[in-house]
Design a protein around this motif. Structure first.
Motif, PDB file in Angstrom:
ATOM      1  N   LEU A  31      -7.930  19.016  -0.398  1.00  0.00           N
ATOM      2  CA  LEU A  31      -8.198  17.612  -0.721  1.00  0.00           C
ATOM      3  C   LEU A  31      -8.274  16.793   0.570  1.00  0.00           C
ATOM      4  O   LEU A  31      -9.146  15.927   0.718  1.00  0.00           O
ATOM      5  N   GLY A  32      -7.395  17.066   1.515  1.00  0.00           N
ATOM      6  CA  GLY A  32      -7.447  16.389   2.809  1.00  0.00           C
ATOM      7  C   GLY A  32      -8.722  16.701   3.568  1.00  0.00           C
ATOM      8  O   GLY A  32      -9.308  15.832   4.217  1.00  0.00           O
ATOM      9  N   VAL A  33      -9.182  17.953   3.474  1.00  0.00           N
ATOM     10  CA  VAL A  33     -10.426  18.349   4.125  1.00  0.00           C
ATOM     11  C   VAL A  33     -11.600  17.591   3.497  1.00  0.00           C
ATOM     12  O   VAL A  33     -12.471  17.071   4.202  1.00  0.00           O
ATOM     13  N   PHE A  34     -11.607  17.520   2.164  1.00  0.00           N
ATOM     14  CA  PHE A  34     -12.677  16.799   1.473  1.00  0.00           C
ATOM     15  C   PHE A  34     -12.686  15.319   1.858  1.00  0.00           C
ATOM     16  O   PHE A  34     -13.744  14.755   2.161  1.00  0.00           O
ATOM     17  N   LEU A  35     -11.530  14.675   1.859  1.00  0.00           N
ATOM     18  CA  LEU A  35     -11.465  13.254   2.219  1.00  0.00           C
ATOM     19  C   LEU A  35     -11.851  13.031   3.683  1.00  0.00           C
ATOM     20  O   LEU A  35     -12.540  12.068   4.011  1.00  0.00           O
ATOM     21  N   GLY A  36     -11.419  13.919   4.563  1.00  0.00           N
ATOM     22  CA  GLY A  36     -11.796  13.814   5.973  1.00  0.00           C
ATOM     23  C   GLY A  36     -13.288  13.993   6.181  1.00  0.00           C
ATOM     24  O   GLY A  36     -13.912  13.262   6.965  1.00  0.00           O
ATOM     25  N   ALA A  37     -13.877  14.958   5.481  1.00  0.00           N
ATOM     26  CA  ALA A  37     -15.323  15.192   5.606  1.00  0.00           C
ATOM     27  C   ALA A  37     -16.109  13.994   5.066  1.00  0.00           C
ATOM     28  O   ALA A  37     -17.144  13.611   5.633  1.00  0.00           O
ATOM     29  N   THR A  38     -15.604  13.387   4.004  1.00  0.00           N
ATOM     30  CA  THR A  38     -16.243  12.182   3.471  1.00  0.00           C
ATOM     31  C   THR A  38     -16.169  11.047   4.490  1.00  0.00           C
ATOM     32  O   THR A  38     -17.146  10.324   4.709  1.00  0.00           O
ATOM     33  N   GLY A  39     -15.016  10.901   5.129  1.00  0.00           N
ATOM     34  CA  GLY A  39     -14.860   9.884   6.175  1.00  0.00           C
ATOM     35  C   GLY A  39     -15.797  10.135   7.348  1.00  0.00           C
ATOM     36  O   GLY A  39     -16.373   9.200   7.913  1.00  0.00           O
ATOM     37  N   ILE A  40     -15.947  11.405   7.726  1.00  0.00           N
ATOM     38  CA  ILE A  40     -16.876  11.756   8.810  1.00  0.00           C
ATOM     39  C   ILE A  40     -18.297  11.354   8.429  1.00  0.00           C
ATOM     40  O   ILE A  40     -19.029  10.793   9.256  1.00  0.00           O
ATOM     41  N   TRP A  41     -18.689  11.618   7.195  1.00  0.00           N
ATOM     42  CA  TRP A  41     -20.038  11.287   6.743  1.00  0.00           C
ATOM     43  C   TRP A  41     -20.308   9.790   6.887  1.00  0.00           C
ATOM     44  O   TRP A  41     -21.332   9.384   7.416  1.00  0.00           O
ATOM     45  N   PHE A  42     -19.360   8.952   6.420  1.00  0.00           N
ATOM     46  CA  PHE A  42     -19.542   7.506   6.527  1.00  0.00           C
ATOM     47  C   PHE A  42     -19.536   7.032   7.980  1.00  0.00           C
ATOM     48  O   PHE A  42     -20.324   6.174   8.367  1.00  0.00           O
ATOM     49  N   ALA A  43     -18.636   7.583   8.791  1.00  0.00           N
ATOM     50  CA  ALA A  43     -18.565   7.169  10.193  1.00  0.00           C
ATOM     51  C   ALA A  43     -19.861   7.512  10.934  1.00  0.00           C
ATOM     52  O   ALA A  43     -20.382   6.697  11.706  1.00  0.00           O
ATOM     53  N   VAL A  44     -20.398   8.697  10.700  1.00  0.00           N
ATOM     54  CA  VAL A  44     -21.648   9.100  11.355  1.00  0.00           C
ATOM     55  C   VAL A  44     -22.807   8.250  10.841  1.00  0.00           C
ATOM     56  O   VAL A  44     -23.671   7.820  11.618  1.00  0.00           O
ATOM     57  N   LYS A  45     -22.824   7.982   9.543  1.00  0.00           N
ATOM     58  CA  LYS A  45     -23.889   7.158   8.958  1.00  0.00           C
ATOM     59  C   LYS A  45     -23.943   5.787   9.629  1.00  0.00           C
ATOM     60  O   LYS A  45     -25.002   5.325  10.062  1.00  0.00           O
ATOM     61  N   TYR A  46     -22.792   5.123   9.729  1.00  0.00           N
ATOM     62  CA  TYR A  46     -22.773   3.792  10.331  1.00  0.00           C
ATOM     63  C   TYR A  46     -22.955   3.842  11.844  1.00  0.00           C
ATOM     64  O   TYR A  46     -23.543   2.933  12.419  1.00  0.00           O
TER      65      TYR A  46
END
Length: 160
Positions: free
Chosen positions: A41-56
């Protein structure tokens, strides 16, 4: 050519890019640590955060490298570049009302029209310049001048 163009604060964009890059790196290390501890779950949330950070990070990078302005007041129309689905063009003759809200580090412009797709009926333009505060008064005057030149009703609210 335009009558007036409001440019982005390049220092702000650079800091946003650097902040998102740091956030991406931190989240990558957090994901690696969660993967070692089998906490998916932590990996999933971290990967989601990475996606948003890279997008912006790339969105701000595009604005910085391609010199995309906040908005441009042309002879017969206003082009707003800061909306997420691409530039929006508004004809001056179709704009009903303009509101200008000013505080210490930004100018917020609201344009009412029947063509606006937002449920509020207003298109928003945020001129947020934390590192160019001294230029905000001149920018506000120029915007009001251009709007009045096109016979538009302008309401100015000063929130200093």
């Amino acid at each position: 050519m335009g009558e007036y163009t409001i440019e982005e604060d390049r220092v702000k964009l650079t800091l946003y890019i650097a902040g998102n890059l740091c956030l991406t790196l931190i989240l990558m290390f957090i994901c690696a640590e969660f993967m070692n501890r089998v906490f998916y779950l932590g990996v999933f949330l971290g990967a989601t955060g990475i996606w948003f950070a890279v997008k912006y990070m790339f969105r701000y990078g595009k604005k910085l490298t391609q010199n995309i302005p906040v908005c441009t007041f042309k002879k017969k129309e206003l082009v707003i570049y800061s909306l997420p689905r691409g530039p929006v063009t508004m004809q001056y003759c179709k704009i009903k009302e303009v509101k200008v809200l000013r505080d210490h580090k930004s100018i917020k412009l609201f344009f009412a029209s029947d063509e606006v797709t937002h449920p509020s009926g207003w298109n928003y333009v945020g001129v947020i310049w934390p590192f160019r505060k001294q230029e905000l008064a001149e920018t506000e005057e120029r915007v009001v001048e251009v709007m009045k030149k096109h016979n538009l009703n302008v309401t100015v609210v000063d929130k200093k």
